[in-house]
Motif scaffolding. Structure first.
Motif, PDB file in Angstrom:
ATOM      1  N   GLU A  84       0.838  -1.226  -0.023  1.00  0.00           N
ATOM      2  CA  GLU A  84      -0.029   0.301   0.172  1.00  0.00           C
ATOM      3  C   GLU A  84       0.815   1.330   0.057  1.00  0.00           C
ATOM      4  O   GLU A  84       0.591   2.126  -0.638  1.00  0.00           O
ATOM      5  N   ILE A  85       1.847   1.190   0.715  1.00  0.00           N
ATOM      6  CA  ILE A  85       2.684   2.271   0.776  1.00  0.00           C
ATOM      7  C   ILE A  85       4.279   1.721   0.541  1.00  0.00           C
ATOM      8  O   ILE A  85       4.652   0.495   1.316  1.00  0.00           O
ATOM      9  N   GLU A  87       8.054   3.257  -0.087  1.00  0.00           N
ATOM     10  CA  GLU A  87       8.808   4.419  -0.181  1.00  0.00           C
ATOM     11  C   GLU A  87      10.328   3.999  -0.039  1.00  0.00           C
ATOM     12  O   GLU A  87      10.840   3.152   0.697  1.00  0.00           O
ATOM     13  N   ASP A 126       8.189   7.268  -4.126  1.00  0.00           N
ATOM     14  CA  ASP A 126       7.492   6.600  -3.872  1.00  0.00           C
ATOM     15  C   ASP A 126       6.719   5.285  -4.839  1.00  0.00           C
ATOM     16  O   ASP A 126       7.523   5.105  -5.625  1.00  0.00           O
ATOM     17  N   LYS A 127       5.641   4.485  -4.469  1.00  0.00           N
ATOM     18  CA  LYS A 127       5.598   3.276  -5.282  1.00  0.00           C
ATOM     19  C   LYS A 127       5.358   3.636  -6.941  1.00  0.00           C
ATOM     20  O   LYS A 127       5.878   2.842  -7.686  1.00  0.00           O
TER      21      LYS A 127
END
Length: 141
Positions: A84-85, A87, A126-127
């Motif tokens: 979901e996250i 980084e 980020d992703k």
């Protein structure tokens, strides 16, 4: 004493007059040839279904000696785990490659991206940024 000086001047003149011995690269117009073992910015890989391959196991974050990776996992409706996250702090990354070695599904690979200069004091990928690096690489040229 004068003989080594003359030898040095002859060598300098030979190098100066022979253009094939030029060691200066015209960067950024001319891209440097990188070694096959070069480790640049990590990229998240995309699976055959078009989604990220990462299963959010968190091994990459655990083995990272500079602790630059943050992963928080979640599950979708089919009980498939995904990050979901995700980084990556590019300022802290030391490009050691431990994250690539630890990943059980080869979802993160260190490629040849080395141009990371920025005017900002913070550079967290980020992703989506990490997946975009892979998408741009897979585009037909």
């Amino acid at each position: 004493m004068i003989l080594p000086l003359i030898k040095g001047l002859i060598l300098t003149l030979k190098r100066f007059l022979n253009p094939s011995t030029c060691a200066t690269m015209q960067y950024p117009d001319e891209r440097p040839k990188l070694s096959t073992r070069f480790r640049g910015l990590p990229e998240l890989q995309i699976g055959k279904d078009g989604r990220e391959k990462c299963v959010a196991c968190g091994l990459c974050a655990r083995v990272c000696p500079s602790q630059c990776i943050t992963v928080e996992g979640a599950e979708d409706e089919t009980h498939r785990r995904y990050p979901e996250i995700y980084e990556l702090d590019a300022f802290r990354c030391i490009f050691c490659g431990y994250c690539e070695e630890a990943c059980p599904v080869r979802a993160i690979i260190l490629r040849d991206t080395f141009e990371l200069a920025t005017y900002q004091n913070k550079d967290v990928f980020d992703k989506e940024k990490l997946l975009d690096l892979t998408r741009k690489r897979d585009l037909p040229r």
